[in-house]
Design an enzyme around this catalytic site. Structure first.
Site, PDB file in Angstrom:
ATOM      1  N   LEU A  42      10.002 -21.589  -3.572  1.00  0.00           N
ATOM      2  CA  LEU A  42       9.040 -20.583  -3.094  1.00  0.00           C
ATOM      3  C   LEU A  42       7.796 -20.528  -3.985  1.00  0.00           C
ATOM      4  O   LEU A  42       7.899 -20.520  -5.211  1.00  0.00           O
ATOM      5  CB  LEU A  42       9.723 -19.205  -3.092  1.00  0.00           C
ATOM      6  N   HIS A  49       3.214   3.489  -8.712  1.00  0.00           N
ATOM      7  CA  HIS A  49       3.041   2.079  -9.115  1.00  0.00           C
ATOM      8  C   HIS A  49       4.298   1.574  -9.840  1.00  0.00           C
ATOM      9  O   HIS A  49       4.712   0.436  -9.657  1.00  0.00           O
ATOM     10  CB  HIS A  49       1.829   1.915 -10.019  1.00  0.00           C
ATOM     11  N   ASP A  82       0.828  -1.220   0.000  1.00  0.00           N
ATOM     12  CA  ASP A  82       0.000   0.000   0.000  1.00  0.00           C
ATOM     13  C   ASP A  82       0.860   1.266   0.000  1.00  0.00           C
ATOM     14  O   ASP A  82       1.993   1.261   0.469  1.00  0.00           O
ATOM     15  CB  ASP A  82      -0.899  -0.038   1.250  1.00  0.00           C
TER      16      ASP A  82
END
Ligand code: FPP
Length: 265
Positions: free
Chosen positions: A126, A32, A15
């Site tokens: 992962l 972004h 965020d």
């Protein structure tokens, strides 16, 4: 999980991109772009730390209400990331998946997602997951609908529904045990979970970082993981009694269940 353990599944709400950019007098999309650049080092570090699953909240069901131009930039960034990083993810034995309403994405973005997912599907390291057009309420409503359909077709009985079966109907079903979030990090100082993995994070440890996502460094992740390692997770139970070198004996011993008055005081 024992104190000091590395979280198995870390989920991050990335965020503050817009605010970060606006603080610098730049358009929101600049945040972004910078935020997208933070994904690579965080994935590498998660892998290095021995985290088994990393889920990043890239776009929520609510984010569709943003200006079209901003949404378009986010899709371009996602596509670019996948095209650029697929080789390195593969080298690192990383698996990749997207959870959310992928059917709402454009065919070309879906194609890139599908190709990447397929290419990395045999990897055993992962598990990297991007939550895209994701909302936990949508996920739970969808699960209820899928189960109801199975009941209507005679494949299931209503009484079969329980917590384990519910997980088969979630977008995270393929993750098995790893779907359970251990550590949920949110950047930018906001203290909300914003419709993210509500089922899977039922017992997650929450960690709120003041830095906005574009400023999120590897050191922030390490700090969050160390903080997690210092916590004692009880899952609604009580702490294990500390081992003592000498069990209490004789007259001064504490009874296991001391007699206490249940009078309200
Ligand atoms: C929240 O910041 C962030 C998003 C809605 C998008 C997150 C996307 C990226 C980091 C880039 C996507 C790339 C990949 C590879 C996943 P916000 O815009 O809500 O910030 P604000 O709260 O300051 O407005």
């Amino acid at each position: 999980m024992a104190v000091g353990a590395v979280p198995r599944h870390v989920a991050i709400i990335m965020d503050g991109n817009g605010r970060w950019a606006q603080q610098k007098g730049r358009p929101r999309v600049f945040g972004h772009i910078r935020g997208c650049g933070r994904v690579k080092p965080v994935v590498r570090e998660a892998d290095r730390l021995g985290i088994k699953a990393l889920t990043l909240y890239a776009f929520s069901t609510e984010n569709w209400s943003r200006p079209e131009q901003e949404i378009a930039v986010l899709w371009r960034l996602l596509k670019k990331y996948l095209v650029r990083e697929a080789d390195e993810l593969h080298r690192r034995n990383i698996r990749f998946r997207v959870i959310g309403e992928v059917e709402r994405l454009s065919p070309d973005l879906r194609e890139v997602i599908d190709k990447t997912t397929q290419r990395l599907s045999g990897n055993t390291g992962l598990q990297l997951t991007f939550a895209v057009s994701y909302g936990a309420r949508r996920e739970l409503a969808r699960a209820a609908k899928l189960f109801a359909e199975d009941v209507a077709r005679g494949r299931r009985k209503p009484e079969e529904m329980n917590e384990d079966l519910m997980e088969h109907y979630l977008w995270t079903a393929e993750m098995g045990d790893q779907a359970e979030v251990d550590l949920l990090i949110r950047t930018s100082g906001e203290m909300r979970v914003s419709n993210f993995l509500l089922w899977q994070a039922a017992y997650a440890e929450l960690y709120f970082e003041d830095a906005c996502w574009p400023d999120f460094e590897v050191a922030h992740l390490v700090r969050a993981v160390n903080d997690y390692a210092s916590r004692e997770r009880r899952f609604g139970s009580v702490p294990e009694p500390k081992a003592t070198s000498k069990p209490p004996v004789g007259q001064n011993a504490q009874p296991l269940l001391p007699s206490i008055s249940l009078e309200l005081c």
